[in-house]
Structure formats: structure tokens, C-alpha cells
Write a protein that holds these residues in place. Structure first.
Motif, mmCIF file in Angstrom:
data_model
loop_
_atom_site.group_PDB
_atom_site.id
_atom_site.type_symbol
_atom_site.label_atom_id
_atom_site.label_comp_id
_atom_site.label_asym_id
_atom_site.label_seq_id
_atom_site.Cartn_x
_atom_site.Cartn_y
_atom_site.Cartn_z
ATOM 1 N N GLY A 149 0.802 -1.108 0.033
ATOM 2 C CA GLY A 149 0.094 0.147 -0.028
ATOM 3 C C GLY A 149 0.858 1.232 -0.027
ATOM 4 N N LYS A 181 0.106 1.172 7.349
ATOM 5 C CA LYS A 181 -1.230 0.991 7.062
ATOM 6 C C LYS A 181 -1.332 0.363 5.694
ATOM 7 N N VAL A 199 -2.864 -1.477 2.253
ATOM 8 C CA VAL A 199 -4.206 -1.593 1.640
ATOM 9 C C VAL A 199 -4.334 -2.942 1.224
ATOM 10 N N GLY A 225 -12.183 1.047 -3.272
ATOM 11 C CA GLY A 225 -11.352 1.152 -1.922
ATOM 12 C C GLY A 225 -11.099 -0.218 -1.706
ATOM 13 N N GLY A 270 -8.945 -2.317 -3.143
ATOM 14 C CA GLY A 270 -7.647 -2.917 -3.589
ATOM 15 C C GLY A 270 -7.233 -3.231 -4.838
ATOM 16 N N THR A 273 -4.875 -0.707 -6.477
ATOM 17 C CA THR A 273 -3.514 -1.121 -5.584
ATOM 18 C C THR A 273 -2.877 -2.225 -6.257
ATOM 19 N N GLN A 309 -11.831 -5.008 1.324
ATOM 20 C CA GLN A 309 -11.070 -4.473 2.396
ATOM 21 C C GLN A 309 -9.678 -4.971 2.308
ATOM 22 N N GLY A 310 -9.112 -5.139 1.218
ATOM 23 C CA GLY A 310 -7.689 -5.816 0.712
ATOM 24 C C GLY A 310 -7.569 -6.980 0.875
#
Length: 248
Positions: A15, A20, A22, A43, A45, A48, A213-214
Motif C-alpha cells: 500500500g 497501514k 491496503v 477502495g 484494493g 492498488t 477490504q484488501g
């Protein structure tokens, strides 16, 4: 067909901040000739993950290999084996469409004959024949997206990484892109496709990876996703809702 995955992600954590992350211990594969849908909420991920594949971000932990190559040991071989279509088009405003496509083909070492044949086919497919000598700064957003797609497909890598490609495309452009991706898949190349339009990609992807949530919370064929959600037989959009809203 080779059993070596075209894309292998193992234990990826990463991330924008070490404190923190991701992404949390993500592992996934894309096999030769396979189209895999990467789906998740905003959001979750997805982008990312793609940035890590492209080498724009460095993993905190874990590894990524394309055709068995890693960026650390064979950066040129790694990057030449993949092509990317971003969510938002990024073009040089003072270059024409033709110049963009030719520039990309040269970067990938495509020979002249293949470039000309592919460029002609792509311009016809996406109805851009009369725009090839137009400056990209004069194009609409949808046409700019078509240029990005044409640049990605003028090369012939093993892996295409495609992030929300349908934004800005008209219905004919969406259909042309989907049909061409099926062609690419039949030729042996692989596609990792991120999209929120689940009803569109449901019948095109071989498998799906659900990020939430990643973390990977489900993966597999539509039937396997249905089993994971405890709702076999439902369409992908409803299954996705069950997984991310139903506490699964």
C-alpha cells in the motif's frame, strides 16, 4: 499449454504506507489463455493490486511474477510480457492517434508489418479510421479511451492488465472491446480485468476474484463464487452483494 501461470501473486501485502497497508496477504493466479475478473467495492484494493503488478508500487511483503519472471531479476522481460489499459486515458496532446499507436508498437518491438496490420484492424474495430491523424487533445474522452485500448492491443504480450475500460465507451465500443478480448484470449494471451459492470463481464470471464477490504474473500468460476456466497445459481451482481454485504 504451459502450466506456469502467466501471473502469480504470492502473499502480497502493500500500500501507500508501511504502517497501514491496503492489501493483506493476497495470493492469486492467472493462467495462460484465461480472462479473470477482479471485482470489489471502491477502495477494496483493485487498482492498488494493479499498481503493484505494473511496478508502480513496491510490495511490503510477498512476490509477483509474470511468466515466471520478477522485476528484481529480469525487469525488461517482466515488463515486456504485460500491457496496461488504465481507467483514465493518459495521452500526449500534441501527438496524433497514429503516432501514439506507432510509438507503443516500437516500444514493444513489434515489426512494421504486424504494426500496420494490427493498427488497421484496431482502427476499424473501434471506428477510429477517420481520427488516426487527429491530435489526441482534440478527442472526446471516449475516443481517448479507445486510443489507450488500441495502444495496449497493438502489442501482443502474454498478459493484459485492464482497469475499468468501459468508462466513456459507447455501447458499440464496449461490444467491440469485449469481442476483441475474447479473440485475444483464444490466441493464448491472458487478461486480468477490473470492472464494476458485473452484468457485462459475467459471461466473458472464466473466473472471478473478489477483493474486499484488501483481502481475497472469494475466487473461482461463477458456480464456485455462488457456493462461497451460499447462493448457487444467482447472477454475479447478486452474489457479489451477498459476499460484501452479507458478512461472508
Amino acid at each position: 499449454m504451459s502450466q506456469t501461470p502467466v501471473l502469480q501473486i504470492t502473499g502480497l501485502t502493500g500500500g501507500y504506507s508501511l504502517n497501514k497497508p491496503v492489501l493483506h496477504d493476497i495470493s492469486l493466479q492467472v493462467q495462460p489463455g484465461e480472462m479473470v475478473g477482479l471485482i470489489g467495492l471502491n477502495g477494496a484494493g483493485k487498482s492498488t493490486t494493479m499498481k503493484h503488478i505494473l511496478g508502480l508500487m513496491t510490495p511490503h511483503k510477498g512476490g509477483i511474477a509474470v511468466q515466471g519472471r520478477t522485476r528484481d531479476k529480469d525487469s525488461e522481460g517482466y515488463h515486456s510480457a504485460l500491457s496496461f489499459v488504465p481507467e483514465s486515458p493518459l495521452l500526449y496532446e500534441e501527438m496524433t492517434v497514429r503516432e501514439h499507436v506507432e510509438f507503443t508498437s516500437r516500444a514493444y518491438g513489434v515489426n512494421r508489418a504486424d504494426y500496420e496490420a494490427r493498427s488497421r484492424r484496431l482502427s476499424e474495430l473501434f471506428r477510429m479510421e477517420d481520427k488516426m491523424d487527429s491530435l489526441s487533445g482534440h478527442l472526446s474522452k471516449g475516443m481517448k479511451q479507445k486510443v489507450m485500448i488500441m495502444c495496449a492491443f497493438v502489442a501482443s504480450p502474454a498478459l493484459y492488465v485492464i482497469d475499468e475500460p468501459f468508462l466513456g465507451l459507447d455501447p458499440l465500443g464496449i461490444r467491440s472491446l469485449l469481442d476483441f478480448m475474447l479473440e485475444i484470449k483464444k490466441s493464448g494471451s491472458s487478461i486480468l480485468l477490473s470492472s464494476h459492470i458485473l452484468s457485462t463481464i459475467e459471461n466473458y470471464c472464466d473466473r472471478f476474484i473478489v477483493l474486499h477490504q484488501g483481502r481475497v474473500i472469494a475466487e473461482g468460476t461463477l458456480a464456485e463464487i455462488g457456493a462461497a456466497a451460499g447462493k448457487p445459481g444467482l447472477p454475479l451482481e447478486q452474489l457479489f452483494y451477498e459476499l460484501v454485504q452479507g458478512g461472508k
